[in-house]
Design an enzyme around this catalytic site. Sequence first.
Site, PDB file in Angstrom:
ATOM      1  N   GLU A   1       0.819  -1.214   0.000  1.00 21.40           N
ATOM      2  CA  GLU A   1       0.000   0.000   0.000  1.00 21.40           C
ATOM      3  C   GLU A   1       0.852   1.262   0.000  1.00 21.40           C
ATOM      4  O   GLU A   1       0.785   2.074   0.934  1.00 21.40           O
ATOM      5  CB  GLU A   1      -0.953  -0.010   1.201  1.00 21.40           C
ATOM      6  CG  GLU A   1      -2.023  -1.071   1.075  1.00 21.40           C
ATOM      7  CD  GLU A   1      -3.091  -1.008   2.164  1.00 21.40           C
ATOM      8  OE1 GLU A   1      -2.816  -0.450   3.225  1.00 21.40           O
ATOM      9  OE2 GLU A   1      -4.193  -1.536   1.942  1.00 21.40           O
TER      10      GLU A   1
ATOM     11  N   GLU B   1      -5.644  -8.084  -1.430  1.00 25.37           N
ATOM     12  CA  GLU B   1      -6.278  -7.941  -0.116  1.00 25.37           C
ATOM     13  C   GLU B   1      -7.736  -7.597  -0.338  1.00 25.37           C
ATOM     14  O   GLU B   1      -8.043  -6.687  -1.113  1.00 25.37           O
ATOM     15  CB  GLU B   1      -5.651  -6.811   0.714  1.00 25.37           C
ATOM     16  CG  GLU B   1      -4.357  -7.142   1.366  1.00 25.37           C
ATOM     17  CD  GLU B   1      -3.900  -6.056   2.340  1.00 25.37           C
ATOM     18  OE1 GLU B   1      -4.755  -5.428   2.980  1.00 25.37           O
ATOM     19  OE2 GLU B   1      -2.685  -5.863   2.437  1.00 25.37           O
TER      20      GLU B   1
HETATM   21  C1  BGP Z   1      -4.400  -2.941   4.845  1.00 24.35           C
HETATM   22  C2  BGP Z   1      -3.084  -3.490   5.278  1.00 24.35           C
HETATM   23  C3  BGP Z   1      -3.132  -4.801   5.988  1.00 24.35           C
HETATM   24  C4  BGP Z   1      -4.405  -5.101   6.727  1.00 24.35           C
HETATM   25  C5  BGP Z   1      -5.650  -4.531   6.105  1.00 24.35           C
HETATM   26  C6  BGP Z   1      -6.878  -4.544   6.977  1.00 24.35           C
HETATM   27  O1  BGP Z   1      -4.366  -1.551   4.907  1.00 24.35           O
HETATM   28  O2  BGP Z   1      -2.216  -3.665   4.171  1.00 24.35           O
HETATM   29  O3  BGP Z   1      -1.950  -4.917   6.708  1.00 24.35           O
HETATM   30  O4  BGP Z   1      -4.311  -5.116   8.049  1.00 24.35           O
HETATM   31  O5  BGP Z   1      -5.475  -3.239   5.653  1.00 24.35           O
HETATM   32  O6  BGP Z   1      -6.845  -3.482   7.866  1.00 24.35           O
HETATM   33  P1  BGP Z   1      -7.099  -3.667   9.419  1.00 24.35           P
HETATM   34  O7  BGP Z   1      -6.114  -4.653   9.872  1.00 24.35           O
HETATM   35  O8  BGP Z   1      -6.879  -2.317  10.023  1.00 24.35           O
HETATM   36  O9  BGP Z   1      -8.492  -4.127   9.533  1.00 24.35           O
END
Ligand code: BGP
Length: 478
Positions: A183, A376
């Site tokens: 990201e 993701e």
């Molecule tokens: C993205 C990241 C991840 C992950 C995901 C979900 O921004 O790359 O590392 O964690 O989000 O977010 P969260 O864990 O805050 O629910």
Amino acid sequence: MVNSKFPPDFLWGGATAANQCEGAYLADGKGLSTADTLPGRKERLPFVFGEYFNFEIDEHKYFYPSWEAIDFYHHYKEDVKMFAEMGFKIFRLSINWPRIFPNGDDEQPNEAGLKFYDDLFDELLKYNIEPLVTISHYEIPLKIAKQYRGWSSREMIDFYSKYCEVIFKRYKNKVKYWLTFNEINGSLFMPLMSLAISPKPDENYNQLVFQGLHHQFVANAQANQLAKEIMPNAMMGIMCMSGPVYPFSCNPDDVEAAYKKERKWTYFCSDVTLKGKYPYYTDAMMEELGVDLKIEAGDLELIRQYPSQYLAFSYYMSGVEKAEDTGEKIEGGPMFGTANPYLEVSEWGWPIDPKGLRLLLNNLYQRYDVPLMVVENGLGANDKVEADGKIHDLYRIDYLRKHIEAMADAIHDGVDLRAYTTWGCIDLVSAGTGEYAKRYGFIYVNKHDDGTGDQSRTPKDSFYWYKKVIASNGVDLD
Ligand code: BGP
């Protein structure tokens, strides 16, 4: 499956990040990472989204979930076996940078750290699971992060390149798919995580962030160059957080506001890294943001010569933008903005928009004409073990089904989509809030925010569902 819209070699799988699952935070010579200093139990939220943070550990005050996480470091064989049982073709993971260079500026890499990933890759390959490796996913060695103030300094480029060279040489026969930064555009609103920069209230936020990003653009190009030399068959991708931004109304002012927000948040970083140049709107945007970029001789040429080869992205939600920002804000989500009355939200307030994924896939493909991967996507939910000892996560199945249908539609539209790795395919620690309670997995992990739990693993209902989805190449979604 003859009637599948997904190509026969489509890569189904799941995704994780080292700092959110490995634990074993000082094992076998590993140094501390920036993520190891981030408090858990929601106490990290203010720091992630703006409050000044000095990367100091205070064990009396805070709980640090990355220290143990889900102890993937010691459970990986069991976990990979379960991924194989679901039929995974690909598994996205990150290398924990301070396992390889404990301080970031060490002369020699740490052999025990290198060995861990050798073993992990071997375990995946044993089941024909392709590793997809993120080189930097919030795990910056603490020593250099503090000494140089993270990516605000150019010195980081050389530390990163040295790290890349070591892992490319070591894993070139085991890993084909790489992502340089997780990201990369996420730094625009949470620079703490991937730039290791926490701007102070009296500082020029944009200047710090865009300068840090410039250093990452150069590092990305340098990594692509190194990869070409060391492992010519590898695929080097960039990873962005993506989502369409809708105008609140058809008032041209709202449309303009949405267009500008989308260009800055969703496209700017991928424009630079995939097209190999700063886009035409850069000067005007920097002027508006009060940024004066320091670009050294050779930087632009390097960026031009070594663009990324594919775009991987996370998709959780769309955003809504209003010219006059008076609308209700969505709390907790990365795409802050006005609430969208047409969408339901998750327990954590993230709007759920599968149609937005089809739109986004089309927009990205039209803009870049490179292979795409959704690396993701998923639903963070407060799963509960029910009286029968099982986890009936039908809401997750429903969420994923709709997003898979949207991908199938985009493929039907003509988009070259190669992979789908759902986020947190095994429960892990949330990046944004530091909680265990925000679960994304097909596999339940018995570990909780009060520190209890024996780390045992249990397949949820979605585990068996995803297995069918993969076996039918995305046809059987019931
Ligand atoms: C993205 C990241 C991840 C992950 C995901 C979900 O921004 O790359 O590392 O964690 O989000 O977010 P969260 O864990 O805050 O629910």
